[in-house]
Design a protein around this motif. Structure first.
Motif, mmCIF file in Angstrom:
data_model
loop_
_atom_site.group_PDB
_atom_site.id
_atom_site.type_symbol
_atom_site.label_atom_id
_atom_site.label_comp_id
_atom_site.label_asym_id
_atom_site.label_seq_id
_atom_site.Cartn_x
_atom_site.Cartn_y
_atom_site.Cartn_z
ATOM 1 N N SER A 118 -30.691 0.916 10.947
ATOM 2 C CA SER A 118 -30.844 -0.071 12.186
ATOM 3 C C SER A 118 -30.246 0.301 13.451
ATOM 4 N N ASN B 272 -19.003 2.176 18.947
ATOM 5 C CA ASN B 272 -20.050 1.197 19.158
ATOM 6 C C ASN B 272 -21.289 1.706 18.569
ATOM 7 N N ARG C 266 -25.609 0.336 17.968
ATOM 8 C CA ARG C 266 -26.394 -0.635 18.713
ATOM 9 C C ARG C 266 -27.688 -0.522 18.130
ATOM 10 N N TRP C 267 -28.269 -1.824 18.171
ATOM 11 C CA TRP C 267 -29.838 -1.978 17.813
ATOM 12 C C TRP C 267 -30.280 -2.380 19.037
ATOM 13 N N ASN C 268 -31.304 -1.588 19.600
ATOM 14 C CA ASN C 268 -32.014 -1.853 20.740
ATOM 15 C C ASN C 268 -33.682 -2.242 20.351
ATOM 16 N N TYR D 23 -34.172 -7.667 21.120
ATOM 17 C CA TYR D 23 -32.714 -7.814 22.001
ATOM 18 C C TYR D 23 -31.757 -6.979 21.389
ATOM 19 N N THR D 24 -30.691 -6.809 22.181
ATOM 20 C CA THR D 24 -29.669 -5.840 21.803
ATOM 21 C C THR D 24 -28.471 -6.367 20.779
ATOM 22 N N TYR D 25 -27.997 -5.575 19.872
ATOM 23 C CA TYR D 25 -27.248 -6.151 18.883
ATOM 24 C C TYR D 25 -26.291 -5.126 18.918
ATOM 25 N N ASN D 26 -25.005 -5.291 18.973
ATOM 26 C CA ASN D 26 -23.706 -4.354 18.903
ATOM 27 C C ASN D 26 -22.818 -4.520 17.621
ATOM 28 N N TRP D 27 -22.500 -3.531 17.053
ATOM 29 C CA TRP D 27 -21.503 -3.515 16.192
ATOM 30 C C TRP D 27 -20.162 -2.756 16.922
#
Length: 119
Positions: free
Chosen positions: A29, A97, A99-101, A104-108
């Motif tokens: 992801s 960090n 990130r899934w781009n 939408y953007t999702y950050n862990w």
């Protein structure tokens, strides 16, 4: 995705540190990994990031002192930040960090590791 950071600590000005961040779980992801830092009383800012395609960005303050790299296998995606010529103003909590781009953007985020540079 789980992020485990290591490598922070105390170093004298001019010294070096290497931070590591290992991502596990659904690493397929992840489109991008990087490091952000937050000094006391300041906003979080980008230090460096690297995409799965190999594109790299650095914060303006890096000025050739830091190098980001990553190693990926089937189980883990590990990003490294080699920091040289450290300055007291680099003192901050460094956060990994991922990130899934997508649409939408999702950050862990990792829990953060303290970097302290003494003068």
């Amino acid at each position: 995705v789980q992020l485990v950071e290591s490598g922070g600590g105390l170093v004298q000005a001019g010294g070096s540190l290497r931070l590591s961040c290992a991502a596990s779980g659904d690493i397929s992801s992840i489109d991008e990994m990087g490091w952000y830092r937050q000094a006391a009383g300041k906003q979080r800012e980008l230090v460096a990031s690297i995409t799965t395609g190999g594109s790299i960005k650095y914060g303006d303050f890096v000025k050739g002192r830091f190098t980001i790299s990553n190693v990926k296998d089937n189980a883990k995606n590990t990003v490294y930040l080699q920091m040289n010529s450290l300055k007291p103003e680099d003192t901050a909590v460094f956060h990994c960090n991922a990130r899934w781009n997508g649409w939408y953007t999702y950050n862990w985020w990792g829990q953060g590791t303290q970097v302290t540079v003494s003068s």
